[in-house]
Design an enzyme around this catalytic site. Structure first.
Site, PDB file in Angstrom:
ATOM      1  N   ALA A 239       3.721   0.266  -7.073  1.00 15.33           N
ATOM      2  CA  ALA A 239       3.932  -1.015  -6.384  1.00 15.33           C
ATOM      3  C   ALA A 239       4.983  -0.954  -5.265  1.00 15.33           C
ATOM      4  CB  ALA A 239       4.271  -2.158  -7.355  1.00 15.33           C
ATOM      5  N   ALA A 240       5.490   0.247  -4.957  1.00 14.24           N
ATOM      6  CA  ALA A 240       6.491   0.333  -3.876  1.00 14.24           C
ATOM      7  C   ALA A 240       5.874  -0.101  -2.547  1.00 14.24           C
ATOM      8  CB  ALA A 240       7.048   1.745  -3.772  1.00 14.24           C
ATOM      9  N   GLY A 241       4.646   0.333  -2.278  1.00 16.68           N
ATOM     10  CA  GLY A 241       3.967  -0.075  -1.040  1.00 16.68           C
ATOM     11  C   GLY A 241       3.707  -1.574  -1.026  1.00 16.68           C
ATOM     12  N   ASP A 242       3.379  -2.124  -2.183  1.00 20.53           N
ATOM     13  CA  ASP A 242       3.157  -3.578  -2.271  1.00 20.53           C
ATOM     14  C   ASP A 242       4.459  -4.322  -2.007  1.00 20.53           C
ATOM     15  OD1 ASP A 242       0.584  -2.952  -3.038  1.00 20.53           O
ATOM     16  OD2 ASP A 242       1.051  -3.064  -5.178  1.00 20.53           O
TER      17      ASP A 242
HETATM   18  O1  RIB Z   1      -0.240  -0.860  -5.959  1.00 22.31           O
HETATM   19  C1  RIB Z   1      -0.147  -0.921  -7.355  1.00 22.31           C
HETATM   20  C2  RIB Z   1      -1.273  -1.743  -7.913  1.00 22.31           C
HETATM   21  O2  RIB Z   1      -2.501  -1.096  -7.643  1.00 22.31           O
HETATM   22  C3  RIB Z   1      -1.234  -1.917  -9.402  1.00 22.31           C
HETATM   23  O3  RIB Z   1      -0.513  -3.050  -9.771  1.00 22.31           O
HETATM   24  C4  RIB Z   1      -2.699  -1.946  -9.789  1.00 22.31           C
HETATM   25  O4  RIB Z   1      -3.109  -3.135 -10.365  1.00 22.31           O
HETATM   26  C5  RIB Z   1      -3.471  -1.609  -8.521  1.00 22.31           C
HETATM   27  O5  RIB Z   1      -4.023  -2.698  -7.924  1.00 22.31           O
END
Ligand code: RIB
Length: 294
Positions: A239-242
């Site tokens: 989730a770092a990119g998110d």
């Molecule tokens: O970027 C991480 C995410 O990728 C996770 O939370 C997973 O659900 C996928 O969508």
């Protein structure tokens, strides 16, 4: 405000001594569940950073749905445009190794039923930042980009995972965020290089290419800049990119310029890597502010 159209998953997280190779079984101690999905993660990152966020997406009517929505709710994200469908809630299996690397497999389920008409025109205007990824139906995503642009909204797209979006919609994006793999894939599909400069030259918008531990590069009409990572002890890069994209969108939405927004997002993404997990590891604004000032 920020309108995020994207995916909602429940993540099944498996800490393992090593990531499994094809055909291999690797035993770990215990699995835990956590809300996830690139869309939901980005929305939570933006909301925790102080953004006013509305989410449009879809879940099922199953037991996973409420768990998957819990941290969006907790962060104050407006969930009134989340549809409850008859299809199962999106679910991801995430294997994490001791170095913080991961493998992710996603069963998209209800995410593929999210439609752009869940976002009405009144929500799209010059004071809106529309935040998108590529885990929902790409034709719906492309239509929403066109509508958002026609109404003067800012569009931030994280092309993750790499996927073919209609060319006109891709070119209508204001800020594109890719990692190395996604950049390479996109460059190949455009017949150009995959670095930020080449993608900017081919597409025209500001392009941010994240480089993991090597920082990032950003290409705009003013040239190309590189930025180092904010140093932390990496526990889990999930989730770092998110986190980066959500905080970037929130910062742009509240008026920071691109350079300042990128600096803030870089620090937030590092804090995310310093904690285990996906959505639960996204930092709140105060922690990012403190790290930024240090
Ligand atoms: O970027 C991480 C995410 O990728 C996770 O939370 C997973 O659900 C996928 O969508």
């Amino acid at each position: 405000m920020i309108v995020c159209f994207g995916s909602i998953n429940l993540d099944l997280v498996f800490p393992l001594p090593a990531l499994p190779l094809p055909g291999q079984t690797v035993l770990g101690k215990a699995m835990h569940t956590e809300p996830g999905g690139k869309g939901a993660n980005q929305a939570v990152a933006a909301a925790r950073d102080g953004g006013q966020v509305l989410f449009a997406g879809a879940v099922g009517q199953d037991a996973l749905a409420d768990q998957a929505l819990a941290l969006l709710k907790d962060a104050g994200v407006d969930l009134s445009r989340v549809a409850r469908t008859d299809t199962s809630t999106g679910c991801a299996s995430i294997c994490v190794d001791p170095q913080g690397g991961n493998h992710i497999a996603v069963a998209s389920g209800a995410n593929l039923l999210a439609v752009q008409s869940q976002v009405e025109d009144a929500l799209l205007g010059p004071s809106t930042t529309v935040l998108l990824q590529a885990e929902t139906d790409l034709a719906e995503t492309a239509t929403l980009i066109r509508r958002a642009k026609a109404r003067g909204a800012r569009v931030v797209l994280n092309l993750a995972p790499a996927a073919k979006l209609a060319d006109d919609a891709l070119r209508a994006v204001d800020v594109l965020v890719v990692n190395e793999d996604e950049g390479r894939w996109l460059g190949d599909s455009l017949g150009t290089g995959g670095d930020a400069a080449a993608l900017h030259a081919a597409l025209g918008m500001a392009v941010v290419r994240t480089l993991g531990g090597d920082g990032l590069e950003v290409a705009t009409g003013h040239g190309v800049r590189t930025l180092p990572v904010h140093k932390v002890e990496v526990v889990d890069t999930t989730a770092a990119g998110d986190c980066f994209t959500g905080v970037l969108a929130a910062a742009l939405d509240r008026g920071l310029d691109l350079n300042a927004a990128i600096r803030r997002a870089t620090v937030a993404a590092a804090l995310c890597c310093a904690k285990a997990g996906s959505q639960g590891s996204l930092p709140w604004a105060a922690a990012t502010g403190t790290a930024l000032a240090a």
